[in-house]
Write an enzyme that holds these catalytic residues in place. Sequence first.
Site, short mmCIF file in Angstrom:
data_model
loop_
_atom_site.label_atom_id
_atom_site.label_comp_id
_atom_site.label_asym_id
_atom_site.label_seq_id
_atom_site.Cartn_x
_atom_site.Cartn_y
_atom_site.Cartn_z
N ASP A 87 -4.59 -15.27 42.67
CA ASP A 87 -3.48 -14.72 42.36
C ASP A 87 -2.41 -15.60 41.88
O ASP A 87 -2.52 -17.01 41.90
CB ASP A 87 -2.85 -13.78 43.44
CG ASP A 87 -2.87 -14.79 44.75
OD1 ASP A 87 -1.91 -15.56 44.72
OD2 ASP A 87 -3.78 -14.33 45.52
N HIS B 78 -10.26 -22.36 42.05
CA HIS B 78 -11.55 -21.31 41.55
C HIS B 78 -11.03 -20.44 40.52
O HIS B 78 -11.70 -19.54 40.26
CB HIS B 78 -11.82 -20.32 42.77
CG HIS B 78 -12.79 -21.09 43.82
ND1 HIS B 78 -13.13 -20.41 44.80
CD2 HIS B 78 -13.25 -22.31 43.80
CE1 HIS B 78 -13.77 -21.24 45.69
NE2 HIS B 78 -13.76 -22.31 45.01
N GLU C 150 33.04 -23.02 53.39
CA GLU C 150 31.70 -23.64 53.81
C GLU C 150 31.22 -23.37 55.16
O GLU C 150 29.90 -23.01 55.35
CB GLU C 150 31.81 -25.11 53.65
CG GLU C 150 32.08 -25.61 52.08
CD GLU C 150 32.00 -27.01 51.94
OE1 GLU C 150 32.52 -27.67 53.01
OE2 GLU C 150 32.58 -27.41 50.83
#
Length: 478
Positions: free
Chosen positions: A115, A153, A408
Amino acid sequence: MALPPKVSAFCKKYAQDMADGAVAIFAGAGLSASAGFVNWQSLLAPFADELELDIERESEHLVRFAQFSQNHKMGNRAHLNDAIISAFPSMTSPSTNHEILARLPIKTFWTTNYDKLIEKALEQAHKNADVKHTDSQLPTAKPKRDAVVYKMHGDAEHPQEAVLTRDDYEAYGQKHMGFTNTLVGDLTGKTFLFIGFSFTDPNLDQVLSQIRLRYQNAQREHFCLIRVPQRSSYKSDADYIYAQVRHRHFVADLKRYNVTALEIEEFSQITEVLLTIEKHYRRRLIFVSGSASNFEPWGEPAVNSFFRDLGSILIDNQFQIVSGFGLGVGNSLISGAIEKAYANKNIKLDNFLQVRPFPRDIADPEERAAIWERYRKELLSLPGIALFFLGNKEVQGEVVPADGVRKEFDIAQAQGLVTLPIGATGSMAAELATEMLEDTTNHSSAFAKALKTLQEPVDDLHTLLQPIIETLKELAEE
């Protein structure tokens, strides 16, 4: 569920190795299963009836089963290729575990999965992934890559090249010598964490055996997350007891390859492990927020001297500084950090500093505000602790609290950072410290004590350095 002490200790050590750039991830089918993908057994199950075999009884011999299926089709594997394409749709989203891994500064990923979840998670984290699924791709490097993904693979979009049957495994050493050699090199020089991997892959067994024979007792230590047998998974007490005995032998056998098993009770603890690693890593990154137009009562030279020494002592204690280069304080902070880094003969400043000055030359006020908001969020996605100092600015000749420091602070809290305003420096930092001390529900008594200590007025700012560092050390070790 609390992590076992052995696993907790690993998380802290792995975070340090990660900061040194000496780690890699090996992802097995179990990691993709958490995103909803089928495992090998489910992928091959539709072909069991025509072979007159029970897929459950063949669960430990799936490579052999795949070969049987290909043999049954007279050597044609088109049905297996179609199964791979169907089982791994490209639109599937990465799991939480993939997203955490992508956020971390890991530059090397290995996987036996077909995947695209790892590379997709890296892309979502705004990282440039260099994906290798054939040996011919190994000699080239993608420009400005942030991570390499080795799909040893193959890839779901190229199922005809995927390693699946016994034929594929037997030919792997010759057809994929490049992958084998690269993996040997990485296992020799990096600390691997195996996730969702069963250690039944013959290709990896061969590589690990090669390293064991080459280095004997000098092998690098690697780690794997492994779930201990659960009674609910077995039909009888006898089966459960047998599984426990087999598990003990399996864990002991991994030590031959210097792979240490990190035993967990539930698969959900994998997420907890990864979040703990992320916490330990991020808490070595310190965001420093502050700005000043007025330096009273200490005077500008004294404030500059304090920030130079703060930059130096943070580097000396192996913290990394993340800063937006606040006006009036940023230059002194960065100067002290750079001087210390060079004095330690470490010229790779990226190990110590991530400085991103704000883009100020934006004429349109609304556009500037929007860009700065996004900029702050991205900057604060890196560290785990945020320090706040001073925080004042001049507006039409009058000194007022700096709203940028407040923004912030709010972003840092929203993103889960530990916020530590140094109230003794006055201005916005004092306001923030007072607010935090009034709300005792979100922090421990020890943290509240440190916060109060750092709020007390001082004649010499340098007296704040030691309690700041001591508090940061305690937070980093939590």
